[in-house]
Enzyme design. Structure first.
Site, PDB file in Angstrom:
ATOM      1  N   ASP A  64       0.878  -1.164   0.000  1.00 50.65           N
ATOM      2  CA  ASP A  64       0.000   0.000   0.000  1.00 50.65           C
ATOM      3  C   ASP A  64       0.917   1.216   0.000  1.00 50.65           C
ATOM      4  OD1 ASP A  64      -1.718   2.105   0.470  1.00 50.65           O
ATOM      5  OD2 ASP A  64      -2.864   1.093   2.029  1.00 50.65           O
ATOM      6  N   VAL A  65       0.999   1.926  -1.124  1.00 50.63           N
ATOM      7  CA  VAL A  65       1.964   3.017  -1.248  1.00 50.63           C
ATOM      8  C   VAL A  65       1.659   4.171  -0.296  1.00 50.63           C
ATOM      9  CG1 VAL A  65       2.597   2.459  -3.623  1.00 50.63           C
ATOM     10  CG2 VAL A  65       0.697   4.047  -3.185  1.00 50.63           C
ATOM     11  N   ASN A  90       6.190   5.818 -10.813  1.00 49.38           N
ATOM     12  CA  ASN A  90       5.071   6.007  -9.887  1.00 49.38           C
ATOM     13  C   ASN A  90       3.773   6.114 -10.674  1.00 49.38           C
ATOM     14  OD1 ASN A  90       6.261   6.160  -7.184  1.00 49.38           O
ATOM     15  ND2 ASN A  90       7.285   8.009  -7.926  1.00 49.38           N
ATOM     16  N   TYR A 156      -8.862  13.579  -7.147  1.00 48.06           N
ATOM     17  CA  TYR A 156      -7.872  13.167  -8.152  1.00 48.06           C
ATOM     18  C   TYR A 156      -7.147  14.384  -8.726  1.00 48.06           C
ATOM     19  CZ  TYR A 156      -5.953  10.961 -12.362  1.00 48.06           C
ATOM     20  OH  TYR A 156      -5.113  10.515 -13.346  1.00 48.06           O
ATOM     21  N   LYS A 160      -3.116  15.220  -8.441  1.00 43.54           N
ATOM     22  CA  LYS A 160      -2.259  15.358  -9.625  1.00 43.54           C
ATOM     23  C   LYS A 160      -1.626  16.747  -9.694  1.00 43.54           C
ATOM     24  CE  LYS A 160      -2.633  11.245 -11.387  1.00 43.54           C
ATOM     25  NZ  LYS A 160      -1.463  10.335 -11.458  1.00 43.54           N
ATOM     26  N   THR A 193      -9.275   2.155 -18.711  1.00 40.68           N
ATOM     27  CA  THR A 193      -8.707   1.302 -17.670  1.00 40.68           C
ATOM     28  C   THR A 193      -9.809   0.853 -16.711  1.00 40.68           C
ATOM     29  OG1 THR A 193      -8.228   3.103 -16.129  1.00 40.68           O
ATOM     30  CG2 THR A 193      -6.559   2.624 -17.825  1.00 40.68           C
TER      31      THR A 193
END
Length: 336
Positions: A64-65, A90, A156, A160, A193
């Site tokens: 789990d990053v 990443n 999100y 970013k 995706t």
């Protein structure tokens, strides 16, 4: 600095599905060792088999990053079992499809911890191994939404945007130190995706990417290409990405109004959403008892397999040299 064909050991976070899955397949074709970092065991095992079949040597690690110590432990294991890390990509993320006011504080925090701090953690661990050797490449997988926020994706977009600021600061520090470690970014368009099948959503209809939609393999080619040529600050993939970023520089207020009118509709299909659908914000859906989601999502019929703009971007020096040679040839021809 290890790059291109010199890479022997690569690390990809978010490797079990989507863009990460497509990227490890491409790296494996070079016969290198690839460490696969993700939370879902089922997806990791399937990705590892694909790497092995393509000629690479996989090392799948459940990570789990968002947990820095887990990433540290993964880095140590990679170096011990595969060797010095040459390339770190990443890519892991999670998020929420919902208006900001319908996103709970703990959900927003979790999305930021995975999508933003996951990159910070991965970068820190990569540097801890690369800096003493004064070589290596870090690729940050970004998005057109790193420069232009859209409705229903505040978590999100915020993450970013943060990655861009963090990476710019880091790049300046590496230049100051005259480091041999390189860092570059790849800003991606809408992609087909599995995220639209497993992200937490509070939308009334099933979420979808904003067209034009590209296959994840388009992104993978751009990411591997950026790793081969990390001397550029960043790469933009897809004409829609270029238009979005440049348009936001020229007329951000106009885009605010346009997205206010169209952003809700363009991110939802006509199919009602299942309010009880499980999501992967807190736990992987490709864990034990789950299924392998693979690289592609459910919009195959509407997705493009190539981006001429991305190819031109990766090869612009070659193209410029070719045009210069042609011009010189024409001048010489006219003189004679």
């Amino acid at each position: 600095m290890a790059k291109g064909r010199d890479v022997r050991v690569a690390v990809v976070t978010g490797a079990s599905a989507g863009v990460g899955r497509a990227t490890v397949r491409l790296l494996a074709q070079r016969g290198i060792a690839v460490a696969l970092l993700a939370r879902g065991r089922v997806g990791l095992d399937a990705a590892a088999e694909e790497v092995r079949s393509a000629g690479g040597r996989p090392l799948p690690i459940e990570v789990d990053v968002a947990d820095y110590e887990q990433v540290v432990a993964a880095g140590r294991r990679i170096e011990a079992e595969l060797g010095p890390i040459d390339l770190w990509i990443n890519d892991a993320f999670s998020s929420v499809f919902a208006p900001f006011e319908e996103t709970r504080p703990e959900e927003f925090r979790r999305a930021m911890e995975v999508t933003y701090l996951g990159y910070v953690h991965g970068t820190r661990v990569a540097l801890s191994h690369m800096t003493p050797r004064d070589r290596g490449t870090i690729v940050q997988v970004g998005s057109a939404l790193a420069y232009r926020g859209i409705p229903l994706q505040a978590a999100y977009c915020g993450a970013k945007h943060a990655i861009v600021g963090f990476t710019e600061s880091l790049r300046c520090e590496l230049l100051h130190e005259r480091s041999g470690v390189r860092v570059t970014m790849v800003q991606l368009p809408a992609l087909n995706t599995p995220q639209f099948d497993w992200l937490l959503s509070r939308l009334p209809r099933h979420a979808e990417p904003v067209p034009p939609i590209y296959r994840p393999e388009v992104a993978a080619r751009a990411i591997v290409g950026a790793a081969d040529r990390p001397y550029r600050r960043e790469y933009w993939v897809g004409t829609s990405t270029v238009l979005t970023i440049l348009g936001n520089r020229v007329a951000p207020g106009l885009l605010d109004r346009y997205l206010a009118r169209t952003g809700y509709r363009s991110q939802q299909t006509g199919r009602p959403a299942d309010p009880d659908r499980p999501n992967n914000l807190w736990h992987p859906l490709d864990g034990p008892g789950g299924r392998d989601y693979g690289a592609r999502g459910g919009f195959a019929g509407r997705s493009h397999g190539h981006s001429p703009q991305a190819w031109l971007s990766r090869h612009r020096r070659l193209i410029a040299a070719g045009l210069a040679g042609t011009a010189a040839g024409l001048v010489a021809w006219r003189r004679h």
